[in-house]
Design an enzyme around this catalytic site. Structure first.
Site, PDB file in Angstrom:
ATOM      1  N   ASP A 117       0.879  -1.167   0.000  1.00 33.71           N
ATOM      2  CA  ASP A 117       0.000   0.000   0.000  1.00 33.71           C
ATOM      3  C   ASP A 117       0.918   1.218   0.000  1.00 33.71           C
ATOM      4  O   ASP A 117       1.470   1.572   1.038  1.00 33.71           O
ATOM      5  CB  ASP A 117      -0.902  -0.001   1.235  1.00 33.71           C
TER       6      ASP A 117
ATOM      7  N   ASP B 101      -2.814   0.931   6.990  1.00 32.74           N
ATOM      8  CA  ASP B 101      -1.940   0.810   5.825  1.00 32.74           C
ATOM      9  C   ASP B 101      -1.426  -0.631   5.690  1.00 32.74           C
ATOM     10  O   ASP B 101      -1.262  -1.134   4.579  1.00 32.74           O
ATOM     11  CB  ASP B 101      -0.757   1.776   5.950  1.00 32.74           C
TER      12      ASP B 101
ATOM     13  N   GLU C 205      -1.260  -1.434  -4.690  1.00 30.87           N
ATOM     14  CA  GLU C 205      -2.494  -0.683  -4.895  1.00 30.87           C
ATOM     15  C   GLU C 205      -2.229   0.503  -5.807  1.00 30.87           C
ATOM     16  O   GLU C 205      -1.274   1.246  -5.608  1.00 30.87           O
ATOM     17  CB  GLU C 205      -3.060  -0.205  -3.562  1.00 30.87           C
TER      18      GLU C 205
END
Length: 203
Positions: free
Chosen positions: A11, A143, A70
């Site tokens: 992430d 996160d 992501e």
């Protein structure tokens, strides 16, 4: 697949970067998840160097077979988007240096894969990850769970329509203890989570 994959999920972020290592299989298992905090370093280029070094260290330690990250979402703050894009690019460059196949996933795609709902919030995603992977302790930062969600989403895409073992939802089960909220929804509608191969969240 003859070899169980090891997926490094990321992430991206320039303040906090989430990462997770997931081992695939009939029952995928969590190897590690955590965050890299970058807020102490004021220089953006120094932060990018730390991200690059961390990804390399994770690759050397865990020897992943796949890299999933992501994709940045489009926001109104152009400067934030630029910084996030740089963080993502540096992480991808590190993975490509070790010839890892790289796959990007939109945030909605990840949420859809994990919960069956492309608009699920971070807590909903965590609740499903907790149950699917039997995680006993929630990490401090979302996160980290976001990175794990990316890794698990990638495993579902790799393995096809293979559904995880869902948590028990009968009387006395963990999900049935609460009478409202997300837990009650899952308990009463377990089938709503089984949309791992849907592409509806890509748009």
């Amino acid at each position: 697949m003859s070899k169980q994959p090891i997926i490094l999920g990321i992430d991206p972020g320039t303040q906090i970067l989430g990462y997770a290592i997931l081992k695939g299989g009939a029952k995928p298992s969590l190897i590690e998840m955590d965050v890299l905090k970058l807020t102490k370093e004021k220089d953006i280029y120094a932060r990018l160097q730390l991200i690059h070094a961390k990804i390399i260290a994770l690759i050397k330690e865990h020897k992943p077979t796949d890299f999933a990250i992501e994709a940045p979402f489009f926001g109104k703050n152009v400067q934030s988007m630029l910084k996030l894009g740089r963080a993502q690019g540096v992480a991808i460059a590190a993975a490509m240096h070790y010839q890892l196949p790289v796959t990007e996933y939109a945030p909605k795609k990840v949420k859809q894969s994990i919960t069956g709902n492309g608009n699920a919030d971070k807590d909903m995603v965590w609740k499903m990850l907790e149950q699917i992977l039997a995680i006993k302790k929630q990490p401090k930062y979302f996160d980290a769970t976001d990175a794990l969600g990316v890794a698990l989403c990638h495993w579902y895409q790799m393995s096809g329509p293979v559904l995880p073992t869902l948590p028990k939802t009968g009387k006395g089960s963990k999900l049935a203890k609460k009478s409202n909220g997300w837990e009650a929804f899952l308990a009463n509608n377990p089938g709503s989570c089984l949309l791992y191969t849907s592409d509806a969240a890509d748009e």
